[in-house]
Design an enzyme around this catalytic site. Structure first.
Site, PDB file in Angstrom:
ATOM      1  N   GLU A 114     -22.045 131.229 -18.061  1.00  0.00           N
ATOM      2  CA  GLU A 114     -21.676 131.345 -19.479  1.00  0.00           C
ATOM      3  C   GLU A 114     -20.630 132.433 -19.694  1.00  0.00           C
ATOM      4  O   GLU A 114     -20.456 132.944 -20.796  1.00  0.00           O
ATOM      5  CB  GLU A 114     -22.933 131.586 -20.325  1.00  0.00           C
ATOM      6  N   HIS A 121     -27.760 135.131 -24.733  1.00  0.00           N
ATOM      7  CA  HIS A 121     -26.757 135.751 -23.853  1.00  0.00           C
ATOM      8  C   HIS A 121     -27.022 137.259 -23.838  1.00  0.00           C
ATOM      9  O   HIS A 121     -27.494 137.819 -24.840  1.00  0.00           O
ATOM     10  CB  HIS A 121     -25.333 135.522 -24.378  1.00  0.00           C
ATOM     11  N   CYS A 133     -18.935 137.660 -29.768  1.00  0.00           N
ATOM     12  CA  CYS A 133     -18.921 136.285 -29.233  1.00  0.00           C
ATOM     13  C   CYS A 133     -17.555 135.650 -29.431  1.00  0.00           C
ATOM     14  O   CYS A 133     -17.128 134.807 -28.650  1.00  0.00           O
ATOM     15  CB  CYS A 133     -19.930 135.393 -29.960  1.00  0.00           C
TER      16      CYS A 133
END
Ligand code: SUG
Length: 420
Positions: free
Chosen positions: A164, A232, A350
Protein backbone atom coordinates in the site's frame (compact mmCIF):
# COMPACT_ATOMS: atom_id res chain seq x y z
CA UNK A 1 22.07 20.81 -9.20
CA UNK A 2 20.26 22.60 -6.39
CA UNK A 3 19.62 20.94 -3.06
CA UNK A 4 17.21 18.11 -2.46
CA UNK A 5 13.92 19.13 -0.87
CA UNK A 6 10.76 17.32 0.09
CA UNK A 7 8.07 17.79 -2.56
CA UNK A 8 4.50 16.85 -1.65
CA UNK A 9 2.58 15.55 -4.67
CA UNK A 10 -1.17 15.68 -4.01
CA UNK A 11 -3.66 13.58 -5.91
CA UNK A 12 -6.16 15.97 -7.51
CA UNK A 13 -9.56 14.70 -6.37
CA UNK A 14 -11.27 13.22 -9.41
CA UNK A 15 -14.72 14.08 -10.79
CA UNK A 16 -16.15 10.65 -9.83
CA UNK A 17 -15.53 11.09 -6.07
CA UNK A 18 -18.31 9.19 -4.26
CA UNK A 19 -19.21 7.29 -1.13
CA UNK A 20 -19.83 3.66 -2.10
CA UNK A 21 -18.45 2.18 1.13
CA UNK A 22 -15.84 0.09 -0.63
CA UNK A 23 -13.11 -0.07 2.01
CA UNK A 24 -13.66 -2.69 4.71
CA UNK A 25 -11.73 -1.72 7.84
CA UNK A 26 -11.86 1.99 6.96
CA UNK A 27 -14.48 3.23 9.40
CA UNK A 28 -15.20 6.55 7.66
CA UNK A 29 -15.77 4.77 4.32
CA UNK A 30 -18.20 2.29 5.92
CA UNK A 31 -20.01 4.93 8.00
CA UNK A 32 -20.59 7.23 5.04
CA UNK A 33 -21.57 4.52 2.56
CA UNK A 34 -24.57 5.64 0.54
CA UNK A 35 -24.20 9.34 1.30
CA UNK A 36 -24.15 11.98 -1.42
CA UNK A 37 -20.63 13.14 -2.26
CA UNK A 38 -19.66 16.56 -3.61
CA UNK A 39 -16.78 16.08 -6.09
CA UNK A 40 -16.43 19.77 -6.98
CA UNK A 41 -16.23 20.83 -3.36
CA UNK A 42 -13.87 17.90 -2.66
CA UNK A 43 -11.44 18.90 -5.41
CA UNK A 44 -11.57 22.57 -4.39
CA UNK A 45 -10.73 21.60 -0.80
CA UNK A 46 -7.71 19.66 -2.09
CA UNK A 47 -6.55 22.61 -4.20
CA UNK A 48 -6.91 24.97 -1.24
CA UNK A 49 -4.71 22.64 0.81
CA UNK A 50 -2.04 22.73 -1.90
CA UNK A 51 -2.23 26.51 -2.04
CA UNK A 52 -1.91 26.69 1.74
CA UNK A 53 1.25 24.58 1.63
CA UNK A 54 2.73 26.67 -1.19
CA UNK A 55 2.06 29.75 0.95
CA UNK A 56 4.05 28.15 3.77
CA UNK A 57 7.00 28.04 1.37
CA UNK A 58 6.85 24.28 0.72
CA UNK A 59 7.45 22.61 -2.64
CA UNK A 60 4.22 21.25 -4.10
CA UNK A 61 3.33 18.98 -7.00
CA UNK A 62 0.23 17.04 -8.09
CA UNK A 63 -0.98 13.97 -9.92
CA UNK A 64 -3.90 13.75 -12.32
CA UNK A 65 -7.02 11.74 -11.45
CA UNK A 66 -7.24 8.40 -13.28
CA UNK A 67 -9.64 7.57 -16.10
CA UNK A 68 -12.92 6.44 -14.52
CA UNK A 69 -14.95 4.31 -14.91
CA UNK A 70 -12.09 1.97 -15.71
CA UNK A 71 -13.71 0.21 -18.67
CA UNK A 72 -10.54 -1.77 -19.46
CA UNK A 73 -10.65 -3.30 -15.98
CA UNK A 74 -14.35 -4.12 -16.41
CA UNK A 75 -13.56 -5.69 -19.78
CA UNK A 76 -10.88 -7.87 -18.18
CA UNK A 77 -13.62 -9.07 -15.80
CA UNK A 78 -15.85 -9.88 -18.77
CA UNK A 79 -18.32 -7.10 -18.11
CA UNK A 80 -19.24 -3.49 -18.90
CA UNK A 81 -20.46 -0.40 -17.05
CA UNK A 82 -24.04 -1.29 -17.98
CA UNK A 83 -23.86 -4.98 -17.07
CA UNK A 84 -21.55 -5.03 -14.05
CA UNK A 85 -22.90 -5.87 -10.61
CA UNK A 86 -23.26 -2.77 -8.44
CA UNK A 87 -20.15 -3.35 -6.27
CA UNK A 88 -17.93 -3.99 -9.31
CA UNK A 89 -19.36 -0.98 -11.12
CA UNK A 90 -18.74 1.19 -8.06
CA UNK A 91 -15.16 -0.12 -7.90
CA UNK A 92 -14.63 0.90 -11.54
CA UNK A 93 -15.80 4.45 -10.77
CA UNK A 94 -13.75 4.97 -7.61
CA UNK A 95 -11.71 8.17 -7.41
CA UNK A 96 -9.41 6.51 -4.85
CA UNK A 97 -6.18 7.47 -6.63
CA UNK A 98 -6.63 10.86 -4.90
CA UNK A 99 -4.92 9.26 -1.88
CA UNK A 100 -1.44 9.61 -3.33
CA UNK A 101 0.23 8.32 -0.15
CA UNK A 102 -0.78 4.91 -1.51
CA UNK A 103 0.64 5.51 -4.98
CA UNK A 104 4.18 4.29 -4.34
CA UNK A 105 6.98 3.80 -1.82
CA UNK A 106 9.84 6.25 -2.16
CA UNK A 107 13.47 5.87 -1.12
CA UNK A 108 15.20 9.20 -1.69
CA UNK A 109 18.58 9.33 -3.44
CA UNK A 110 20.74 9.76 -0.30
CA UNK A 111 19.49 6.36 0.92
CA UNK A 112 20.20 4.40 -2.24
CA UNK A 113 23.67 3.15 -3.18
CA UNK A 114 23.22 4.20 -6.83
CA UNK A 115 22.40 7.79 -5.79
CA UNK A 116 18.98 7.73 -7.45
CA UNK A 117 15.56 8.26 -5.94
CA UNK A 118 13.68 4.94 -6.17
CA UNK A 119 9.90 4.71 -6.55
CA UNK A 120 7.95 1.43 -6.49
CA UNK A 121 4.32 1.73 -7.52
CA UNK A 122 2.00 0.07 -4.98
CA UNK A 123 -0.13 -2.89 -6.12
CA UNK A 124 -2.96 -2.05 -3.68
CA UNK A 125 -4.28 -5.52 -4.24
CA UNK A 126 -6.21 -6.00 -1.00
CA UNK A 127 -9.14 -3.77 -2.00
CA UNK A 128 -10.71 -4.48 -5.41
CA UNK A 129 -11.47 -0.80 -6.11
CA UNK A 130 -7.82 0.11 -5.53
CA UNK A 131 -6.24 -2.93 -7.21
CA UNK A 132 -6.70 -1.41 -10.68
CA UNK A 133 -5.05 1.93 -9.86
CA UNK A 134 -1.43 0.97 -10.38
CA UNK A 135 -1.17 0.91 -14.21
CA UNK A 136 -2.52 4.49 -14.42
CA UNK A 137 -0.34 5.58 -11.52
CA UNK A 138 2.75 3.94 -13.01
CA UNK A 139 2.17 5.76 -16.30
CA UNK A 140 2.19 9.05 -14.41
CA UNK A 141 5.24 8.24 -12.29
CA UNK A 142 7.11 7.33 -15.47
CA UNK A 143 6.33 10.75 -16.90
CA UNK A 144 6.83 12.85 -13.77
CA UNK A 145 10.09 11.11 -12.85
CA UNK A 146 11.31 10.29 -16.35
CA UNK A 147 14.80 11.66 -15.81
CA UNK A 148 16.80 8.44 -15.44
CA UNK A 149 19.82 10.29 -14.11
CA UNK A 150 17.93 11.02 -10.88
CA UNK A 151 15.03 8.58 -10.64
CA UNK A 152 14.35 4.88 -10.97
CA UNK A 153 10.67 3.90 -11.23
CA UNK A 154 9.79 0.27 -10.50
CA UNK A 155 6.86 -2.02 -11.36
CA UNK A 156 4.67 -3.26 -8.49
CA UNK A 157 5.57 -6.16 -6.23
CA UNK A 158 3.70 -9.21 -7.58
CA UNK A 159 0.75 -11.06 -6.04
CA UNK A 160 -0.06 -12.27 -3.49
CA UNK A 161 1.88 -9.72 -1.43
CA UNK A 162 -0.24 -6.64 -0.75
CA UNK A 163 1.63 -3.33 -0.90
CA UNK A 164 0.00 0.00 0.00
CA UNK A 165 2.97 2.27 -0.63
CA UNK A 166 4.18 5.21 1.43
CA UNK A 167 1.25 5.02 3.86
CA UNK A 168 3.16 2.20 5.57
CA UNK A 169 6.65 3.62 5.23
CA UNK A 170 8.51 6.31 7.17
CA UNK A 171 11.98 7.77 6.78
CA UNK A 172 13.95 9.32 9.62
CA UNK A 173 16.96 11.45 8.70
CA UNK A 174 18.72 14.49 10.14
CA UNK A 175 17.67 16.57 7.12
CA UNK A 176 15.82 15.63 3.94
CA UNK A 177 19.01 15.72 1.87
CA UNK A 178 20.84 13.29 4.19
CA UNK A 179 20.84 9.50 4.30
CA UNK A 180 18.47 8.09 6.89
CA UNK A 181 16.73 5.03 8.23
CA UNK A 182 13.64 3.65 6.50
CA UNK A 183 10.89 2.04 8.55
CA UNK A 184 8.56 -0.36 6.77
CA UNK A 185 5.39 -1.09 8.73
CA UNK A 186 3.51 -4.30 7.89
CA UNK A 187 0.38 -5.93 9.27
CA UNK A 188 -0.15 -9.55 10.26
CA UNK A 189 -3.68 -9.51 11.48
CA UNK A 190 -6.25 -6.84 12.08
CA UNK A 191 -8.87 -8.85 13.95
CA UNK A 192 -12.06 -8.35 11.94
CA UNK A 193 -10.30 -6.22 9.31
CA UNK A 194 -7.70 -7.06 6.68
CA UNK A 195 -4.03 -6.26 7.23
CA UNK A 196 -3.24 -4.61 3.91
CA UNK A 197 0.57 -4.41 3.97
CA UNK A 198 2.34 -7.74 3.67
CA UNK A 199 5.82 -8.11 5.16
CA UNK A 200 7.07 -9.82 1.99
CA UNK A 201 6.03 -6.78 -0.04
CA UNK A 202 7.88 -4.46 2.35
CA UNK A 203 11.02 -6.63 2.19
CA UNK A 204 10.81 -6.79 -1.59
CA UNK A 205 10.58 -2.99 -1.90
CA UNK A 206 13.62 -2.54 0.38
CA UNK A 207 15.59 -5.00 -1.79
CA UNK A 208 14.42 -3.48 -5.09
CA UNK A 209 15.52 -0.04 -3.87
CA UNK A 210 18.94 -1.51 -2.97
CA UNK A 211 18.75 -0.23 0.61
CA UNK A 212 21.51 -0.94 3.09
CA UNK A 213 19.99 -3.55 5.42
CA UNK A 214 21.55 -1.84 8.44
CA UNK A 215 19.45 1.22 7.77
CA UNK A 216 16.12 -0.56 7.31
CA UNK A 217 13.69 -1.51 10.07
CA UNK A 218 10.61 -3.70 9.63
CA UNK A 219 7.96 -3.12 12.30
CA UNK A 220 4.61 -4.80 12.80
CA UNK A 221 1.58 -2.58 13.08
CA UNK A 222 -0.41 -3.25 16.27
CA UNK A 223 -3.30 -5.61 15.68
CA UNK A 224 -5.48 -3.53 17.96
CA UNK A 225 -4.70 -0.44 15.88
CA UNK A 226 -5.88 -2.14 12.66
CA UNK A 227 -8.92 -3.54 14.49
CA UNK A 228 -9.73 0.00 15.73
CA UNK A 229 -9.72 1.30 12.14
CA UNK A 230 -6.07 2.19 11.44
CA UNK A 231 -6.03 0.48 8.05
CA UNK A 232 -2.68 2.16 7.25
CA UNK A 233 0.19 3.10 9.57
CA UNK A 234 -0.16 6.77 8.60
CA UNK A 235 -3.41 6.84 10.58
CA UNK A 236 -1.45 6.33 13.83
CA UNK A 237 2.09 7.59 13.17
CA UNK A 238 3.98 10.10 11.04
CA UNK A 239 7.67 10.92 10.66
CA UNK A 240 9.57 13.90 9.37
CA UNK A 241 13.34 14.32 9.38
CA UNK A 242 14.52 13.30 12.88
CA UNK A 243 11.04 13.26 14.47
CA UNK A 244 8.68 10.31 14.86
CA UNK A 245 5.24 11.37 16.11
CA UNK A 246 3.29 8.29 17.09
CA UNK A 247 0.41 6.95 19.13
CA UNK A 248 1.45 4.70 21.99
CA UNK A 249 -0.59 1.83 20.51
CA UNK A 250 0.57 2.10 16.90
CA UNK A 251 3.05 -0.78 16.89
CA UNK A 252 2.89 -4.38 18.07
CA UNK A 253 6.29 -4.10 19.79
CA UNK A 254 6.86 -0.39 20.29
CA UNK A 255 9.87 -0.60 22.61
CA UNK A 256 11.77 -2.84 20.20
CA UNK A 257 11.07 -0.34 17.41
CA UNK A 258 12.12 2.68 19.48
CA UNK A 259 15.34 0.89 20.50
CA UNK A 260 16.12 0.00 16.90
CA UNK A 261 15.55 3.62 15.85
CA UNK A 262 17.70 5.02 18.65
CA UNK A 263 20.56 2.65 17.95
CA UNK A 264 20.58 3.46 14.21
CA UNK A 265 19.89 7.14 14.65
CA UNK A 266 20.84 8.52 18.06
CA UNK A 267 19.54 12.03 17.35
CA UNK A 268 16.02 10.77 16.54
CA UNK A 269 13.25 12.29 18.66
CA UNK A 270 10.27 10.07 19.36
CA UNK A 271 7.11 11.85 20.50
CA UNK A 272 4.73 9.26 21.93
CA UNK A 273 1.10 10.25 22.45
CA UNK A 274 -0.22 8.25 25.42
CA UNK A 275 -3.57 6.50 25.19
CA UNK A 276 -4.71 8.10 28.44
CA UNK A 277 -4.43 11.53 26.82
CA UNK A 278 -5.68 10.62 23.35
CA UNK A 279 -7.48 7.30 22.97
CA UNK A 280 -6.94 5.20 19.85
CA UNK A 281 -10.57 5.89 19.00
CA UNK A 282 -10.09 9.68 19.21
CA UNK A 283 -6.86 9.44 17.22
CA UNK A 284 -8.63 7.57 14.42
CA UNK A 285 -11.75 9.75 14.46
CA UNK A 286 -9.78 13.00 14.41
CA UNK A 287 -6.98 11.76 12.11
CA UNK A 288 -4.49 13.63 14.25
CA UNK A 289 -1.61 11.47 12.95
CA UNK A 290 -2.72 11.79 9.36
CA UNK A 291 -1.23 15.24 9.48
CA UNK A 292 1.52 16.33 7.15
CA UNK A 293 4.45 16.85 9.50
CA UNK A 294 6.59 19.33 7.58
CA UNK A 295 9.73 21.36 8.13
CA UNK A 296 9.04 25.05 7.66
CA UNK A 297 11.58 27.20 5.83
CA UNK A 298 13.80 29.73 7.62
CA UNK A 299 14.46 27.50 10.65
CA UNK A 300 10.88 28.04 11.85
CA UNK A 301 10.62 24.46 13.15
CA UNK A 302 8.04 21.88 12.14
CA UNK A 303 4.31 22.24 11.53
CA UNK A 304 1.44 19.79 11.52
CA UNK A 305 -0.99 20.30 8.62
CA UNK A 306 -4.02 18.73 10.28
CA UNK A 307 -7.59 18.01 9.33
CA UNK A 308 -10.03 20.46 10.96
CA UNK A 309 -11.56 17.40 12.67
CA UNK A 310 -8.49 17.40 14.98
CA UNK A 311 -9.39 20.89 16.20
CA UNK A 312 -12.94 19.79 16.92
CA UNK A 313 -11.89 16.95 19.23
CA UNK A 314 -11.29 18.37 22.69
CA UNK A 315 -8.84 15.73 23.93
CA UNK A 316 -6.84 15.91 20.72
CA UNK A 317 -6.74 19.69 20.55
CA UNK A 318 -5.78 20.02 24.23
CA UNK A 319 -2.92 17.61 23.67
CA UNK A 320 -1.73 19.41 20.55
CA UNK A 321 -1.95 22.87 22.08
CA UNK A 322 0.19 21.69 24.96
CA UNK A 323 2.63 20.04 22.55
CA UNK A 324 3.31 23.20 20.53
CA UNK A 325 3.55 25.41 23.59
CA UNK A 326 6.54 23.39 24.83
CA UNK A 327 10.08 23.54 23.55
CA UNK A 328 9.78 20.59 21.17
CA UNK A 329 10.42 20.43 17.43
CA UNK A 330 6.73 20.82 16.45
CA UNK A 331 5.93 24.52 16.61
CA UNK A 332 2.82 25.17 14.63
CA UNK A 333 -0.66 23.69 14.02
CA UNK A 334 -2.35 24.36 10.68
CA UNK A 335 -5.86 22.89 10.36
CA UNK A 336 -7.10 22.45 6.77
CA UNK A 337 -10.59 21.51 5.59
CA UNK A 338 -10.52 18.27 3.56
CA UNK A 339 -13.87 16.99 4.84
CA UNK A 340 -14.97 15.43 1.56
CA UNK A 341 -11.86 13.23 1.49
CA UNK A 342 -12.01 12.63 5.25
CA UNK A 343 -15.49 11.15 4.88
CA UNK A 344 -13.82 8.36 2.88
CA UNK A 345 -10.98 7.95 5.38
CA UNK A 346 -8.41 10.19 3.67
CA UNK A 347 -6.78 13.02 5.63
CA UNK A 348 -4.16 15.59 4.60
CA UNK A 349 -1.33 13.04 4.65
CA UNK A 350 -3.28 10.46 2.63
CA UNK A 351 -3.70 12.99 -0.13
CA UNK A 352 0.01 13.43 -0.68
CA UNK A 353 3.06 11.48 -1.79
CA UNK A 354 6.38 12.77 -0.49
CA UNK A 355 9.32 12.70 -2.89
CA UNK A 356 12.71 14.12 -1.92
CA UNK A 357 14.22 15.57 -5.09
CA UNK A 358 15.43 18.76 -6.71
CA UNK A 359 12.26 20.28 -8.17
CA UNK A 360 13.95 21.03 -11.51
CA UNK A 361 14.63 17.32 -12.08
CA UNK A 362 10.88 16.59 -12.06
CA UNK A 363 8.72 17.03 -15.18
CA UNK A 364 7.47 20.59 -14.61
CA UNK A 365 3.95 19.71 -15.74
CA UNK A 366 3.49 18.03 -12.35
CA UNK A 367 4.78 20.96 -10.29
CA UNK A 368 2.33 23.43 -8.73
CA UNK A 369 2.49 27.22 -8.86
CA UNK A 370 -0.22 29.59 -7.61
CA UNK A 371 -1.10 30.48 -11.23
CA UNK A 372 -1.40 26.85 -12.25
CA UNK A 373 -3.63 26.11 -9.26
CA UNK A 374 -5.85 29.02 -10.33
CA UNK A 375 -6.24 27.45 -13.78
CA UNK A 376 -6.93 24.00 -12.31
CA UNK A 377 -9.48 25.52 -9.94
CA UNK A 378 -11.33 27.09 -12.86
CA UNK A 379 -11.60 23.75 -14.68
CA UNK A 380 -12.84 22.05 -11.52
CA UNK A 381 -15.42 24.78 -10.89
CA UNK A 382 -16.69 24.47 -14.46
CA UNK A 383 -16.55 20.72 -15.15
CA UNK A 384 -16.59 18.69 -11.90
CA UNK A 385 -20.05 17.32 -11.01
CA UNK A 386 -21.56 19.11 -8.06
CA UNK A 387 -22.99 16.00 -6.39
CA UNK A 388 -22.90 12.22 -6.87
CA UNK A 389 -25.03 9.67 -5.08
CA UNK A 390 -23.78 6.07 -5.39
CA UNK A 391 -27.04 5.10 -7.14
CA UNK A 392 -26.14 7.46 -9.99
CA UNK A 393 -22.93 5.64 -10.86
CA UNK A 394 -24.48 3.83 -13.80
CA UNK A 395 -25.79 6.67 -15.95
CA UNK A 396 -24.20 7.43 -19.36
CA UNK A 397 -24.52 11.17 -18.66
CA UNK A 398 -22.35 10.92 -15.57
CA UNK A 399 -19.77 8.81 -17.43
CA UNK A 400 -19.62 11.40 -20.21
CA UNK A 401 -19.38 14.29 -17.75
CA UNK A 402 -16.52 12.84 -15.71
CA UNK A 403 -14.64 11.84 -18.88
CA UNK A 404 -14.92 15.36 -20.25
CA UNK A 405 -13.89 16.93 -16.93
CA UNK A 406 -10.72 14.87 -16.75
CA UNK A 407 -9.80 15.47 -20.39
CA UNK A 408 -10.16 19.21 -19.86
CA UNK A 409 -7.85 19.05 -16.83
CA UNK A 410 -5.26 17.01 -18.74
CA UNK A 411 -5.41 19.54 -21.58
CA UNK A 412 -4.72 22.60 -19.45
CA UNK A 413 -1.87 20.78 -17.69
CA UNK A 414 -0.34 19.72 -21.03
CA UNK A 415 -0.84 16.06 -20.07
CA UNK A 416 -3.29 14.87 -22.72
CA UNK A 417 -0.98 11.93 -23.44
CA UNK A 418 -2.41 10.40 -20.23
CA UNK A 419 -5.95 10.49 -21.65
CA UNK A 420 -5.88 6.70 -22.25
O1 SUG B 1 -7.83 2.94 0.83
N1 SUG B 1 -10.57 5.07 1.04
C1 SUG B 1 -9.15 4.90 1.03
C2 SUG B 1 -8.51 5.89 1.97
C3 SUG B 1 -7.00 5.87 1.84
C4 SUG B 1 -6.34 6.67 2.87
N2 SUG B 1 -4.93 6.63 2.67
C5 SUG B 1 -3.98 6.64 3.63
N3 SUG B 1 -4.27 6.35 4.88
N4 SUG B 1 -2.78 6.86 3.28
C6 SUG B 1 -8.77 3.48 1.41
O2 SUG B 1 -9.41 2.91 2.29
C7 SUG B 1 -12.82 4.66 0.25
C8 SUG B 1 -13.50 4.35 -1.06
C9 SUG B 1 -14.99 4.11 -0.96
O3 SUG B 1 -15.43 3.62 0.06
O4 SUG B 1 -15.64 4.41 -1.95
C10 SUG B 1 -11.35 4.47 0.13
O5 SUG B 1 -10.88 3.77 -0.75
Amino acid sequence: MSTLVEINFDGIIGPSHNYAGLSVGNIASSTNAGETAYPREAALQGITKMRHNLDLGLAQGFFMPLDRPNTGWLESLGTTVDDAEAHIRAASFSASSMWAANAATISPAPNAPDGKCHLTVANLQTMPHRSHEWPGTLAQLKLAFANGEYFSVHAPVPSPFGDEGAANHMRLCSTHDAAGVEIFVYGKSGGPFPARQHIEASKAVARIHGLNTERVIFAQQAEIAIAAGAFHNDVVAVANERVLFTHELAFEQPEALYDAIRSTMPDAEIIIVPADKVSLEDAIKSYLFNAQLVTLPDAAGMALILPTEARENEAVWNYLTELVSGNGPIRRLCPVDVRQSMANGGGPACLRLRVVASPETVDQRFMATPQKLDRIEKVVAEYWPEAIHPDQLSGPDLTAAIGKARRRLLEICGLSELAG
